[in-house]
Each structure stands twice: as C-alpha cells, then as structure tokens.
Design a protein around this motif. Structure first.
Motif, PDB file in Angstrom:
ATOM      1  N   ALA A 110      -7.577  -3.994   5.909  1.00  0.00           N
ATOM      2  CA  ALA A 110      -7.786  -3.290   3.733  1.00  0.00           C
ATOM      3  C   ALA A 110      -6.753  -2.945   3.465  1.00  0.00           C
ATOM      4  O   ALA A 110      -5.625  -2.956   5.099  1.00  0.00           O
ATOM      5  CB  ALA A 110      -8.707  -2.297   3.620  1.00  0.00           C
ATOM      6  N   PRO A 111      -5.714  -3.607   2.509  1.00  0.00           N
ATOM      7  CA  PRO A 111      -4.519  -3.631   1.619  1.00  0.00           C
ATOM      8  C   PRO A 111      -3.667  -1.628   1.945  1.00  0.00           C
ATOM      9  O   PRO A 111      -5.214  -0.969   1.392  1.00  0.00           O
ATOM     10  CB  PRO A 111      -4.923  -4.113   0.570  1.00  0.00           C
ATOM     11  N   MET A 112      -2.653  -1.738   2.319  1.00  0.00           N
ATOM     12  CA  MET A 112      -2.326  -0.173   2.307  1.00  0.00           C
ATOM     13  C   MET A 112      -1.220  -0.507   0.945  1.00  0.00           C
ATOM     14  O   MET A 112      -0.161  -0.793   1.440  1.00  0.00           O
ATOM     15  CB  MET A 112      -1.934   0.222   3.763  1.00  0.00           C
ATOM     16  N   SER A 113      -1.597  -0.617  -0.315  1.00  0.00           N
ATOM     17  CA  SER A 113      -0.602  -0.872  -1.456  1.00  0.00           C
ATOM     18  C   SER A 113      -1.106  -0.193  -2.816  1.00  0.00           C
ATOM     19  O   SER A 113      -0.945  -0.848  -4.019  1.00  0.00           O
ATOM     20  CB  SER A 113      -1.286  -2.091  -1.502  1.00  0.00           C
ATOM     21  N   GLY A 114      -1.823   1.022  -2.263  1.00  0.00           N
ATOM     22  CA  GLY A 114      -2.253   1.725  -3.599  1.00  0.00           C
ATOM     23  C   GLY A 114      -3.527   2.039  -4.316  1.00  0.00           C
ATOM     24  O   GLY A 114      -4.210   3.293  -3.845  1.00  0.00           O
ATOM     25  N   HIS A 115      -4.459   0.907  -3.186  1.00  0.00           N
ATOM     26  CA  HIS A 115      -6.302   1.541  -4.064  1.00  0.00           C
ATOM     27  C   HIS A 115      -6.490   1.754  -2.683  1.00  0.00           C
ATOM     28  O   HIS A 115      -6.064   1.033  -1.303  1.00  0.00           O
ATOM     29  CB  HIS A 115      -7.454   0.023  -4.595  1.00  0.00           C
ATOM     30  N   TYR A 116      -7.604   2.306  -2.459  1.00  0.00           N
ATOM     31  CA  TYR A 116      -8.268   2.678  -1.195  1.00  0.00           C
ATOM     32  C   TYR A 116      -8.990   1.399  -0.785  1.00  0.00           C
ATOM     33  O   TYR A 116      -9.457   0.097  -1.228  1.00  0.00           O
ATOM     34  CB  TYR A 116      -9.494   3.307  -1.710  1.00  0.00           C
ATOM     35  N   ALA A 117     -10.156   1.772   0.541  1.00  0.00           N
ATOM     36  CA  ALA A 117     -10.312   0.402   0.946  1.00  0.00           C
ATOM     37  C   ALA A 117     -11.633   0.085   0.449  1.00  0.00           C
ATOM     38  O   ALA A 117     -12.329  -0.928   1.036  1.00  0.00           O
ATOM     39  CB  ALA A 117     -10.708   0.804   2.988  1.00  0.00           C
ATOM     40  N   THR A 118     -12.421   1.003  -0.318  1.00  0.00           N
ATOM     41  CA  THR A 118     -13.536   0.696  -0.944  1.00  0.00           C
ATOM     42  C   THR A 118     -13.388  -0.527  -2.530  1.00  0.00           C
ATOM     43  O   THR A 118     -14.135  -0.942  -3.203  1.00  0.00           O
ATOM     44  CB  THR A 118     -14.035   1.930  -1.996  1.00  0.00           C
ATOM     45  N   LEU A 119     -11.892  -0.125  -2.069  1.00  0.00           N
ATOM     46  CA  LEU A 119     -11.332  -2.125  -3.252  1.00  0.00           C
ATOM     47  C   LEU A 119     -12.184  -3.023  -2.427  1.00  0.00           C
ATOM     48  O   LEU A 119     -12.844  -4.386  -3.713  1.00  0.00           O
ATOM     49  CB  LEU A 119      -9.889  -1.937  -3.526  1.00  0.00           C
ATOM     50  N   LEU A 120     -12.351  -2.921  -1.288  1.00  0.00           N
ATOM     51  CA  LEU A 120     -13.011  -4.543  -0.860  1.00  0.00           C
ATOM     52  C   LEU A 120     -14.654  -4.138  -0.804  1.00  0.00           C
ATOM     53  O   LEU A 120     -15.377  -4.878  -0.087  1.00  0.00           O
ATOM     54  CB  LEU A 120     -13.027  -4.666   0.668  1.00  0.00           C
TER      55      LEU A 120
END
Length: 411
Positions: A110-120
């Motif tokens: 998952a991205p580590m760019s501000g949003h949590y992994a739940t964005l996916l």
C-alpha cells in the motif's frame, strides 16, 4: 508551532461539534414535529455538514468479512502475520478447504503517502475471490514513540525485503503508486544477491518510476522547490499528548490540504450536493458521500526522514532512472532483475503519475526476457481508477491474475 496550533484549534472546536451533534439528534427525533419537514431536514443537514467538516477522521477498517470463492460465500478473517514498529502485515485469511488448489499469493504494498492502507479496500475486495492477499498496513507516525527510532526510505526497502522473506517463495508483489520505486529497488537488490525469495512477479501500478516523463502538477511542485524548502516549511514535531510526541513528521492534515487544493471546486460541489441530498432525503446519495469522505479525509503522518528522502531521491534527483540510487551504500540496479516477471499498469487520465512514468520500469529492467514482461494502459481512468472502480475490476484484475498464473513459480 503550527501543528500545536492545529491541535489547539481542534480541541477548541470540540464543544461546537458536540453541540452540533446534539442539535442533529433533536432535529431528526421522531417526537419533533419539524423532523419530517424541509426546514427540519435543512437544520439537520447543516449540523451534519458542520460536524463532518470539523472532525478528525480515525483509521478506517477494511470490513471485509466474506468473499465469494468458487461461487460460494466464504468467511474472511484479518490476521497480523508480521509486525514491525512502522508496519503490520495483514493477511486476509479465507476459510477454504485444505485440499483446494492454492491461489496466487499476493503481497499488496500500500502507498505510504498520507492515506491508510484501507484506501486499497476495493483492490483487496476485487482480488480476494481469486488470490491469497497480504497487505502492508503502515503505521501513523504520530502514534509511534520516538524510542522506536526513525523510518526512512532505506528502512521502507528493508521492510519489503523482510516481508518477502517472511512470506516465502513464489510471492507476487503488487505496488500501488508511491511504493513502485522502493519495491523495484527491493527486487533489484534481491536479484543482485541471487535471493531465492525474490518474488515470482512484480506489478507496478501508477507509480513514479521516472517523473521526468509527462510531469504532473505534483511532480512540478516537488521539482520547483529545494529540499531545504520542504524541510523548513512542511516538517513539524508531533505535539503532546500523542504517543509520537517529539517526532519530526510531515503531518497528515497538511497532506490533506494539498490533496484537496488540487480539486477544491470538486470538493466544494460534493459537499454542497451532500447538503442538498440530505434536505431532499436522498439517503443513497448521501451515504455514498459519507463512505467516500470517511476514507478520503482519514490521513496519517509520515516520518520526516522518509518524506524528505522520497521527495529528494524520486522527484528532485530522479535517482532510480538516472542510475544513482543506493540502499545503505549498495547501488540499486534494476538491470540485475532477470527472473522476476514485470507487469506495469497506467491510467490514461492519471494526474498524479503521468503516462509513461510507470512504463519506464521496462527500460530500466532491460534484462527481463520479453516473454516475462507486459504493459497495460487503461483508457478513461484517472489515478484512482488504476486500482479501484468498475474498470479496474472488469479490465485490470483479469490481466493481473492471468499474468500471475502464467509466471507463478518460485526461483
């Protein structure tokens, strides 16, 4: 002190938020004769919009308790199988018979760019019927005590290598957006070392491999400022009484303001429509708004060292495509990759990672055989459509799974 002022303002607004919630309950109470009138719904809508705009959104849940496998519903259980201070590896364990043939094992980074992994969440949900899914659940830096040490881009790469070792051979790694660079670096290092735990395949989706190609507004912002500007203007200390008190971070609320400013008119229109839908008693449209913004407005802090290194190496220096990237003093050379199959996916209208930025990985991984590589551009989608939505489920997921089945083997 800006972070401290933000926290003070949030605390000062707490009585107003509580009052708004109390008034909402009064407005929609069945005993209130105004509750079913346009006037009552207008008051209720206004109070809800105010409360939602001034609250702090906590970390959402995945909420995936079941999926459909072989045309039948099966239970899904979340379990943490690997843990470090800045990341938990979450496994979506499906209740399947032991005799059933194993599905591809996927590590979703998952991205580590501000949003949590739940964005996916949508990404996981779409792949879950056909794959054994693990996802990196990155920690909010504001809740990690400074006694746990720092976390930079080199640590991120090390975490990925450690997780691949933990998961075993034959894993298919999928990097969504920001992690495309560290995942490519991690696989390059593993291949250079002849590591048997290097993944069977690597899928890079909408990632900034070479931001010199079709630069977007995000790329231009990073390129137009010096690293000292970012250090002086966006790095702040976590205030007391947060567990990460004293840690230097790039705050989530600052990232969110940047996200929203890129499409401010769209967000203002969305909230106006939300208010009107509440007044009209259009519950379905209002609920869709709540679901989207509950996720979108939930943001996390990044450690300052990780953020600054990412900006400097990826967006300012273009270290990976220029061949100057290293990991703890060891050169990172994607040409070392010969066994790992490579799939890249881009969106035609991506305004964060422009067309060609992800595809550039093929030029860097020049020693991967032609029959072990593929590229796909999804028409008519933006950045989020690369890993979520109807076109992702219809067009991209089948390609990903077919690619993984074709190259599903351990080294």
């Amino acid at each position: 002190m800006f972070y401290h002022l933000y926290e003070m303002n949030h605390a000062a607004m707490a009585p107003l938020r509580a009052s708004a919630e109390l008034m909402r309950q009064a407005c929609n109470n069945s005993m209130n004769p105004l509750s079913n009138t346009a006037f009552g719904r207008s008051l209720d809508a206004g109070f809800e919009v105010f409360e939602r705009l001034t609250r702090r959104y906590g970390k959402p849940t995945f909420g995936l308790s079941s999926t459909t496998v072989d045309e039948r519903s099966v239970a899904v259980e979340e379990e943490i199988t690997f843990s470090k201070p800045f990341c938990n590896l979450v496994h979506f364990k499906r209740d399947l018979p032991a005799s059933r043939k194993a599905d591809p094992k996927i590590l979703l980074v998952a991205p580590m760019s501000g949003h949590y992994a739940t964005l996916l969440r949508g990404t996981v949900e779409a792949l879950l019927p056909s794959a054994d899914i693990y996802i990196t659940d990155w920690a909010d830096a504001r809740v990690v005590p400074v006694t746990e040490g720092g976390f930079d881009l080199d640590d991120y790469i090390t975490y990925i290598i450690d997780i691949l070792h933990h998961m075993g051979e034959g894993v298919h790694v999928v990097a969504v957006c920001q992690p495309s660079v560290p995942v490519l670096a991690a696989v390059s290092l593993m291949e250079a070392n002849g590591d048997t735990f290097a993944p069977a395949s690597m899928t890079l989706m909408g990632g900034p491999i070479d931001t010199r190609i079709n630069p977007t507004a995000v790329n231009e912002l990073a390129k137009g400022k010096s690293i000292d500007w970012f250090r002086d203007n966006v790095v702040m200390q976590v205030p007391w009484p947060q567990p990460g008190f004293g840690r230097n971070v790039y705050p989530g609320f600052l990232q969110l303001s940047g996200f929203m400013s890129m499409n401010l008119d769209r967000h203002m229109t969305a909230h106006k429509d939300f208010y009107l839908n509440l007044v009209k008693n259009d519950g379905d449209s209002a609920e869709k708004h709540r679901e989207f913004y509950d996720e979108y407005l939930a943001v996390m802090d990044l450690t300052a060292e990780f953020y600054l290194q990412t900006v400097e190496r990826v967006f300012i220096e273009h270290a990976l495509p220029k061949g100057t990237m290293s990991h703890r003093g060891v050169p990172v050379d994607p040409a070392s990759i010969t066994r790992v199959a490579l799939l890249t996916v881009e969106g035609e209208n991506d305004d964060i990672s422009g067309l060609g930025q992800t595809k550039a990985a093929h030029d860097l991984c020049r020693n991967i055989p032609a029959d072990k590589r593929d590229h796909y551009m999804q028409p008519d989608v933006g950045h989020y459509g690369v890993f979520n939505g109807s076109r992702f489920r219809r067009d991209i997921v089948p390609r990903m799974l077919a690619f993984m089945h074709k190259h599903g083997h351990a080294h």
